[in-house]
Design a protein around this motif. Structure first.
Motif, PDB file in Angstrom:
ATOM      1  N   HIS A  88       0.871  -1.184   0.000  1.00 18.92           N
ATOM      2  CA  HIS A  88       0.000   0.000   0.000  1.00 18.92           C
ATOM      3  C   HIS A  88       0.903   1.227   0.000  1.00 18.92           C
ATOM      4  CE1 HIS A  88       0.854  -0.647   4.251  1.00 18.92           C
ATOM      5  NE2 HIS A  88       0.262   0.479   4.613  1.00 18.92           N
ATOM      6  N   ASP A  92       4.919   5.193   5.480  1.00 16.64           N
ATOM      7  CA  ASP A  92       5.995   4.361   6.024  1.00 16.64           C
ATOM      8  C   ASP A  92       6.266   3.143   5.139  1.00 16.64           C
ATOM      9  OD1 ASP A  92       3.396   3.622   6.869  1.00 16.64           O
ATOM     10  OD2 ASP A  92       4.219   2.303   8.409  1.00 16.64           O
ATOM     11  N   HIS A  93       5.623   3.099   3.969  1.00 17.55           N
ATOM     12  CA  HIS A  93       5.830   1.990   3.020  1.00 17.55           C
ATOM     13  C   HIS A  93       6.292   2.495   1.657  1.00 17.55           C
ATOM     14  CE1 HIS A  93       3.829  -1.117   5.582  1.00 17.55           C
ATOM     15  NE2 HIS A  93       3.415   0.000   6.159  1.00 17.55           N
ATOM     16  N   ASP A 190       0.528  -4.379   6.166  1.00 17.03           N
ATOM     17  CA  ASP A 190      -0.144  -4.010   7.411  1.00 17.03           C
ATOM     18  C   ASP A 190      -1.476  -4.756   7.564  1.00 17.03           C
ATOM     19  OD1 ASP A 190       1.963  -2.403   7.979  1.00 17.03           O
ATOM     20  OD2 ASP A 190       0.910  -0.501   7.701  1.00 17.03           O
ATOM     21  N   HIS A 251       5.585  -4.561  10.516  1.00 14.35           N
ATOM     22  CA  HIS A 251       6.033  -3.810  11.691  1.00 14.35           C
ATOM     23  C   HIS A 251       6.407  -4.649  12.905  1.00 14.35           C
ATOM     24  CE1 HIS A 251       5.198  -0.267   9.461  1.00 14.35           C
ATOM     25  NE2 HIS A 251       3.898  -0.484   9.393  1.00 14.35           N
TER      26      HIS A 251
HETATM   27 ZN   LIG Z   1       2.684   0.602   8.073  1.00 13.13          ZN
END
Ligand SMILES: [Zn+2]
Length: 260
Positions: A88, A92-93, A190, A251
């Protein structure tokens, strides 16, 4: 294909739990392929790129914690990365895309629409278009695709690499399956934060992982469609029970294998 598990960023929120951004670097016949990109070096130098939520997560500014640093540590160059397949586009990706501007980007059409035509206020906070401003070739995959395994359907974006839509965390979230030399690795992105949600085991001891309530709280806070959380964990549980498949999540550092 050899699959390397690398860390492309750490978050250190004042409230909540520290977490890693787990990225795969795949040695594919067409060149290196990243699955997810973590934070980019530009994000670490200038966290204002991440917007207000990103600043709250306080990523570690150390540039040695990026996908680019991991690629260089393997003795390869940024230009060797030919493709980036994204679970996605959360900041943070997708941040690492700016370190690989020539790479072809693969994502679901639904995720691309959520990230670029977002009218929903929380989505404006989670997506940072500056991160993919230098990516010219973004391939979007519409619909469910072809039958894969365990009842899942998906799009084979490159030989041996399949993007499997699994919506919930975001509108267009997907997991990514890689046919590795030691079996299939599924990067769940995630779709689960706490790897015990799908029965993951410690890769060193083989023992089942314990529940991580802080990661679950973070998961719930960041989830776009919370009613899909539990069914998605069940899907991952099915995959993880297959001895040919290893499921990792972005994560939870407990599923990071020892350095490869
Ligand atoms: Zn994330």
């Amino acid at each position: 294909m050899r699959v390397h598990h690398v860390v492309a960023g750490h978050v250190r929120p004042r409230v909540g739990v520290a977490a890693v951004c787990h990225v795969l670097v795949v040695e594919h016949p067409e060149g290196l392929v990243l699955v997810d990109a973590g934070f980019g070096t530009a994000d670490l130098v200038d966290p204002t790129r991440l917007g207000p939520v990103g600043r709250l997560l306080r990523p570690d500014p150390d540039p040695s914690t990026s996908a680019l640093a991991a690629v260089l540590a393997l003795g390869r160059s940024a230009e060797d990365v030919r493709h980036v397949v994204l679970t996605h586009l959360d900041f943070d990706h997708a941040g690492g895309l700016s370190d690989f501007p020539h790479a072809v980007v693969h994502t679901t059409a639904e995720e691309w629409a959520a990230a670029t035509v977002a009218t929903h206020a929380p989505e404006r906070l989670r997506y940072r278009p500056i991160q993919w401003a230098t990516s010219d070739d973004v391939r979007r995959y519409d619909g469910e695709g072809d039958e894969w395994r365990h009842g899942l359907r998906g799009h084979e974006v490159l030989p041996g690499i399949t993007l499997l839509p699994l919506r919930g965390h975001t509108r267009g979230h997907a997991v990514v399956a890689v046919e590795g030399e030691d079996g299939v690795v599924v990067h769940a992105g995630d779709a689960a934060f706490d790897a015990s949600s799908y029965g993951a085991r410690d890769p060193r001891t083989g023992e089942p992982l314990g529940k991580a309530p802080a990661l679950r709280a973070m998961e719930l806070a960041a989830c776009r469609q919370p009613w899909r959380l539990r069914p998605n964990h069940q899907v991952l549980r099915r995959l993880a029970a297959d001895p040919e498949i290893t499921v990792v999540t972005a994560h939870d550092d407990r599923v990071l294998p020892a350095a490869t």
